[in-house]
Scaffold this active site. Structure first.
Site, short mmCIF file in Angstrom:
data_model
loop_
_atom_site.label_atom_id
_atom_site.label_comp_id
_atom_site.label_asym_id
_atom_site.label_seq_id
_atom_site.Cartn_x
_atom_site.Cartn_y
_atom_site.Cartn_z
N THR A 1 -18.95 -2.43 8.67
CA THR A 1 -20.08 -2.45 7.74
C THR A 1 -21.16 -3.40 8.23
O THR A 1 -22.36 -3.08 8.22
CB THR A 1 -19.61 -2.85 6.33
OG1 THR A 1 -18.71 -1.86 5.84
CG2 THR A 1 -20.78 -2.96 5.37
N ASN B 1 -14.69 9.89 7.22
CA ASN B 1 -13.53 9.15 6.73
C ASN B 1 -12.78 9.89 5.64
O ASN B 1 -11.57 9.67 5.46
CB ASN B 1 -13.96 7.78 6.21
CG ASN B 1 -15.11 7.85 5.23
OD1 ASN B 1 -16.18 8.34 5.55
ND2 ASN B 1 -14.89 7.38 4.02
N GLN C 1 -13.85 5.81 12.30
CA GLN C 1 -12.65 6.63 12.13
C GLN C 1 -12.22 7.31 13.42
O GLN C 1 -11.05 7.65 13.60
CB GLN C 1 -12.88 7.68 11.04
CG GLN C 1 -13.04 7.12 9.64
CD GLN C 1 -11.78 6.45 9.10
OE1 GLN C 1 -10.67 6.65 9.60
NE2 GLN C 1 -11.94 5.62 8.09
N SER D 1 -14.03 -0.44 14.23
CA SER D 1 -13.34 -1.49 13.48
C SER D 1 -11.88 -1.55 13.87
O SER D 1 -11.23 -0.51 14.05
CB SER D 1 -13.45 -1.22 11.97
OG SER D 1 -12.87 -2.26 11.22
N HIS E 1 -9.17 -2.56 12.22
CA HIS E 1 -8.09 -2.24 11.29
C HIS E 1 -7.89 -0.74 11.07
O HIS E 1 -6.97 -0.33 10.37
CB HIS E 1 -8.30 -2.97 9.95
CG HIS E 1 -9.32 -2.37 9.04
ND1 HIS E 1 -8.99 -1.66 7.92
CD2 HIS E 1 -10.66 -2.39 9.08
CE1 HIS E 1 -10.08 -1.27 7.29
NE2 HIS E 1 -11.12 -1.70 7.98
N THR F 1 -19.09 -18.84 15.09
CA THR F 1 -17.95 -18.97 15.98
C THR F 1 -17.11 -17.69 15.96
O THR F 1 -16.79 -17.17 14.89
CB THR F 1 -17.07 -20.16 15.57
OG1 THR F 1 -17.87 -21.34 15.58
CG2 THR F 1 -15.90 -20.33 16.52
N CYS G 1 -13.03 2.79 -0.04
CA CYS G 1 -14.07 1.82 -0.33
C CYS G 1 -14.87 2.19 -1.56
O CYS G 1 -15.65 1.39 -2.07
CB CYS G 1 -15.01 1.68 0.87
SG CYS G 1 -14.18 1.12 2.36
#
Length: 380
Positions: free
Chosen positions: A71, A149, A177, A197, A199, A234, A321
């Site tokens: 995102t 998705n 995806q 992403s 995950h 960081t 989401c």
């Protein structure tokens, strides 16, 4: 035992990912920007991971900007495109983009940016023939997802890029995806931006990536010295290390695609035989091998989810989401689906960990739980 079929929402981190992250937390915990031995060790871990993620995405390591999520990466792409001097205050999005990107676009619309929507057909595939007209007035960016998705429908990204290039408009591809499930080739596509992403491919939450084409103009959304001055803050060393391990594993996991697709097909066929009124969304288009978006008559998705939850089976209604209630899926509405059917949509998303026994259990569970409800609905 739990059966987990919600892998488009998130995947279970691989044991190798968890182990590598633990090692990073305990052994490579220094700031990678520090100019000492401990900092260099952490920086080396980030460099290794950057190379692995770049290889998975068909990009150069220097093109990667690690973020906290896809995102955030999407927001960075939109911001950078609009910040180019002379860029039109106009963005074209496909009508089936992820809610995270749509929310960013909504904020931009409130700031005077014109948001145009690229329509899709009944299968959820973008209608490329409508794009030239949308680009006649110019645009700062065209944004299209590689694969949806909710439905798993794979978009004709190469054709979008061809048409946008002819109009002189850069393209952003949301590959969140797609990455790790089907091959992604950033260099071959010729896009300016691409997002992914960790995950979604058995890596950790809290780390995404924006790929920025080498030499493309780029204004940072978070100014700072990190990530070649493109994203301040960081670096999340353990998360990036986990992303790298997941990316290396994903490169070897494509061989599983046909087996996963066979299980997905068995699920759809089995439920179609066991229950009346089953509808598969996007079935007429190329799809990710792991995704099935289905409706059972017009039974509200929450009813189906409750029956499955009682049996320890995890699935979702549309996008995780945006599944806080029973609102119809905007993706399915864009496909021309009637409101009641869009509200009935349930998404099953498999992984390499899914077994035939689990698929058989889901079919048996739903047949027992929904047959009386559907019989009542069809005779009412």
């Amino acid at each position: 035992p739990m059966i987990y079929l919600d892998n488009n929402a998130t995947t279970r981190p691989l044991p190798e990912v968890v182990a590598a992250m633990h090692e990073a937390l305990t052994q490579s915990w220094a700031n990678p920007s520090s100019k000492h031995v401990a900092g260099e060790q952490a920086r080396g871990k980030v460099t290794e991971a950057r190379a692995a993620v770049a290889r998975l995405l068909g990009a150069q390591p220097a093109e990667l900007v690690f973020t906290a999520s896809a995102t955030e990466a999407n927001a960075m792409a939109l911001h950078a495109a609009l910040a180019v001097p002379g860029a039109p205050r106009r963005v074209v999005l496909s009508a089936v983009e992820h809610s995270g990107l749509v929310h960013v676009a909504t904020v931009l619309a409130g700031q005077g940016v014109e948001i145009l929507r690229l329509p899709v057909d009944a299968h959820g595939v973008v209608r490329c023939e409508t794009l030239p007209a949308l680009l006649e007035g110019g645009a700062a960016l065209v944004s299209v997802m590689a694969a949806n998705n909710e439905t798993g429908v794979i978009q004709p990204v190469a054709e979008v890029l061809r048409l946008a290039s002819a109009a002189g408009v850069p393209v952003h591809v949301d590959a969140t995806q797609a990455a790790g499930r089907v091959p992604v080739d950033f260099a071959g596509l010729g896009a300016r931006f691409l997002t992914a992403s960790a995950h979604k491919l058995h890596g950790p939450k809290g780390v995404g990536v924006l790929v920025v084409k080498k030499g493309a103009p780029f204004e940072s959304l978070l100014p700072g010295y990190q990530e070649r001055k493109r994203r301040g803050g960081t670096e999340n060393v353990p998360g990036i290390v986990g992303f790298g391990v997941a990316a290396r594993h994903a490169e070897t996991a494509f061989a599983e695609a046909s087996r996963i697709a066979a299980l997905r097909d068995a699920l759809e066929a089995g439920l179609g035989e066991a229950l009346p009124g089953v509808r598969v969304f996007g079935a007429g288009a190329p799809r990710l091998p792991n995704t099935a978006c289905m409706a059972f008559g017009l039974l509200d998705a929450d009813v189906v989810l409750q029956r499955l939850a009682r049996a320890g089976i995890c699935v979702s209604s549309g996008s995780a989401c945006s599944s806080g209630g029973t609102e119809p899926s905007p993706v399915l509405l864009a496909m021309g689906t009637e409101v009641a059917a869009a509200r009935a949509a349930v998404r099953f998303s498999l992984s390499a960990e899914t077994t035939p026994a689990e698929i058989a259990c889901v079919i048996e569970t739903l047949q027992a739980a929904l047959t009386p409800l559907l019989a009542e609905a069809f005779t009412a």
